[in-house]
Design a protein around this motif. Structure first.
Motif: not given
Length: 336
Positions: A226-251
């Motif tokens: 899917i596209a994640a186009p720019p939306i005025p006034g926002t930032l895009v936030c995503n989680i990375g592999d380390m948070l995936d690892r720390l949560t055992g794949g839950v996140y």
């Protein structure tokens, strides 16, 4: 490509611990996004529009300079600090050159800092161009407020996991590894398909992305890209592999890519907010057990066949160098 909207979450309550109920509701929305898409937009991040405009204007001026002038601060001059400019094709994703040029920056450290004196990779000062002079202050001002926003988002992540809101601060991010990038994606012909960044996931805890007005970011969801186009006034936030690892794949860290098919120049400004370089990597208390079945399933689900849940014993710095060295192999040769 299926069209769907990533959730938009107002994080303003995460800056005010007196708003307990509102913080819990915000955290619940963040948790849901982390379990499903791994991506969401944020508002209420307290990064002034004026500062964003100043950063974008100075960045455009820098990338419009002659190539020879930009190469005066080429990354090979940054040494172990891994800072500076790289040209189009100078960064690899899954072994393939990206169609973008960029400027690598990070938390500035003086020569007298013990970590710099000890020769720690990714620690040192930034390389700044002679012009535009405004770029340096715009970057430093932006990094300061974006780092504050990242701390706030991580408080929401902690609450969503049933932890104290300062859990990450106490265990991983009191002295975070903060890396900042400015990327320029040149225009390409409408019938040309060359990835600005190929399919990948980010390495650390969180990425906060400021986009200009030109689309190009794509996110891989369960329903497809899917596209994640720019939306005025926002930032895009995503989680990375380390948070995936720390949560055992839950996140889950989610694959994404960039294709600038707009016919225009595109700029993006990701800030990577990661654990202390010397922090020991250990799972969250309730996710300490990861078995071989989980690792195999994760490996089968990833485009590169490399599970983020595979056994690892070391510091975040050990982990990060193993990742970044694949992006700039010529630099890794200089720091090992």
């Amino acid at each position: 490509m299926p069209q769907a909207m990533l959730p938009i979450i107002d994080i303003s309550a995460l800056f005010d611990r007196a708003q307990r109920d509102h913080r819990e509701r915000t955290a619940a929305r963040i948790g849901e996004a982390c379990r499903t898409q791994g991506f969401f937009y944020i508002t209420g991040h307290r990064i002034a529009e004026e500062l964003q405009r100043a950063l974008q204007a100075a960045s455009r001026e820098f990338f419009a300079l002659p190539q020879a002038e930009k190469m005066r601060i080429g990354m090979l001059r940054g040494g172990r600090a891994w800072r500076g400019y790289f040209p189009v094709g100078g960064e690899l994703t899954s072994g393939k050159p990206d169609r973008k040029e960029g400027l690598y920056l990070g938390t500035p450290l003086p020569q007298g800092d013990p970590r710099v004196r000890a020769g720690w990779p990714l620690h040192g000062d930034n390389l700044w161009p002679e012009r535009p002079r405004e770029l340096r202050q715009a970057v430093l001002d932006y990094m300061a407020v974006a780092e504050r926003a990242a701390h706030a988002v991580l408080e929401g992540v902690a609450l969503s996991l049933g932890l104290d809101d300062d859990w990450f601060l106490r265990h991983y991010t009191a002295d975070p590894t903060v890396l900042f990038r400015i990327f320029h994606y040149p225009p390409q012909a409408p019938d040309e398909v060359q990835w600005g960044v190929g399919e990948h996931t980010d390495y650390g805890l969180l990425t906060l992305l400021l986009q200009d007005a030109v689309p190009g970011l794509q996110v891989k969801t369960r329903q497809g890209w899917i596209a994640a186009p720019p939306i005025p006034g926002t930032l895009v936030c995503n989680i990375g592999d380390m948070l995936d690892r720390l949560t055992g794949g839950v996140y889950r860290s989610t694959p994404h890519r960039v294709l600038n098919a707009s016919g225009r120049e595109r700029y993006s400004f990701p800030l990577f907010f990661d654990p202390d370089f010397s922090a020991k990597v250990t799972p969250l208390p309730q996710h300490a057990r990861i078995d071989a079945t989980q690792v195999a399933a994760d490996r089968a689900d990833r485009w590169d066949g490399a599970s983020v849940l595979a056994p690892f014993d070391g510091t975040y710095g050990d982990y990060l160098l193993g990742k970044v060295g694949k992006v700039f192999p010529q630099l890794l040769e200089r720091v090992v």
